[in-house]
Design an enzyme around this catalytic site. Sequence first.
Site, PDB file in Angstrom:
ATOM      1  N   ASP A 165       0.873  -1.167   0.000  1.00  0.00           N
ATOM      2  CA  ASP A 165       0.000   0.000   0.000  1.00  0.00           C
ATOM      3  C   ASP A 165       0.918   1.228   0.000  1.00  0.00           C
ATOM      4  OD1 ASP A 165      -2.441   1.572   0.437  1.00  0.00           O
ATOM      5  OD2 ASP A 165      -1.665   1.832   2.474  1.00  0.00           O
ATOM      6  N   ASP A 213      -1.265  -0.797   5.993  1.00  0.00           N
ATOM      7  CA  ASP A 213      -1.379  -0.205   7.326  1.00  0.00           C
ATOM      8  C   ASP A 213      -2.789  -0.152   7.893  1.00  0.00           C
ATOM      9  OD1 ASP A 213      -2.454   3.027   7.106  1.00  0.00           O
ATOM     10  OD2 ASP A 213      -1.949   1.949   5.284  1.00  0.00           O
ATOM     11  N   ASP A 233      -0.240   5.228   0.946  1.00  0.00           N
ATOM     12  CA  ASP A 233      -0.535   6.207   2.007  1.00  0.00           C
ATOM     13  C   ASP A 233      -0.680   5.511   3.352  1.00  0.00           C
ATOM     14  OD1 ASP A 233      -1.223   8.860   0.430  1.00  0.00           O
ATOM     15  OD2 ASP A 233      -2.185   7.221  -0.641  1.00  0.00           O
TER      16      ASP A 233
END
Length: 215
Positions: A7, A164, A9
């Site tokens: 991922d 995250d 961001d």
Amino acid sequence: MGLIVFDLDGTLIDSAPDIRAVGNRVLAEQGAAPMDLAETRSFIGNGAPVLVQRMIAARGLDPSLHATMLTRFLALYEKAVELTVLYPGVADCLETLAGQGHRLGICTNKPEAPTHAVLRHFGLSDRFLAVLGGDSLKQRKPDSAPLLACVRALGEGPVLYVGDSDVDAETAERAALPFALFTEGYRKAAVKDLPHAHAFDDFTALPDIVARQFA
């Protein structure tokens, strides 16, 4: 060697300050109050259309403004890189993993244009052999399609997905792929409540996690 999909961001980069600055310009144009960083982070994860939808709802604006505000947001967002930072250890970690022969990819809900802009900004474009943004396909995470498409683009081999957030955990689960959770990003749920094979709070730990996963 393996395939490692990241991922973006909240995983490789902390982009919330730039997203906040762009979002606040769009809100100001509608006479609405600005967001703080905590609120901004709570809106991130499902792509720009959902982020703008959450901004509109939080400020009690007319939902019919969505298309106008989204167009404006995306126009500003394409070059919003100056306040964004890499999380500590990311650059060295990516260099280590690539040097070990792993093939790296990006699967993000961030639109393609700002994704490539921020990768260029940090000199990371050549690190990734496949990059899928939130507008690359009709589907976005947590649908498994973008992640599986990124994996296919990288080729054959064992896979690890690194993210995250709650969205990333769900995406990995839907794709039936092992997930490494970076705990210092934008997740909303507790670590124990998110399905994951590994959890880490420092990118110096990721090469060892990869070695164990692919052993």
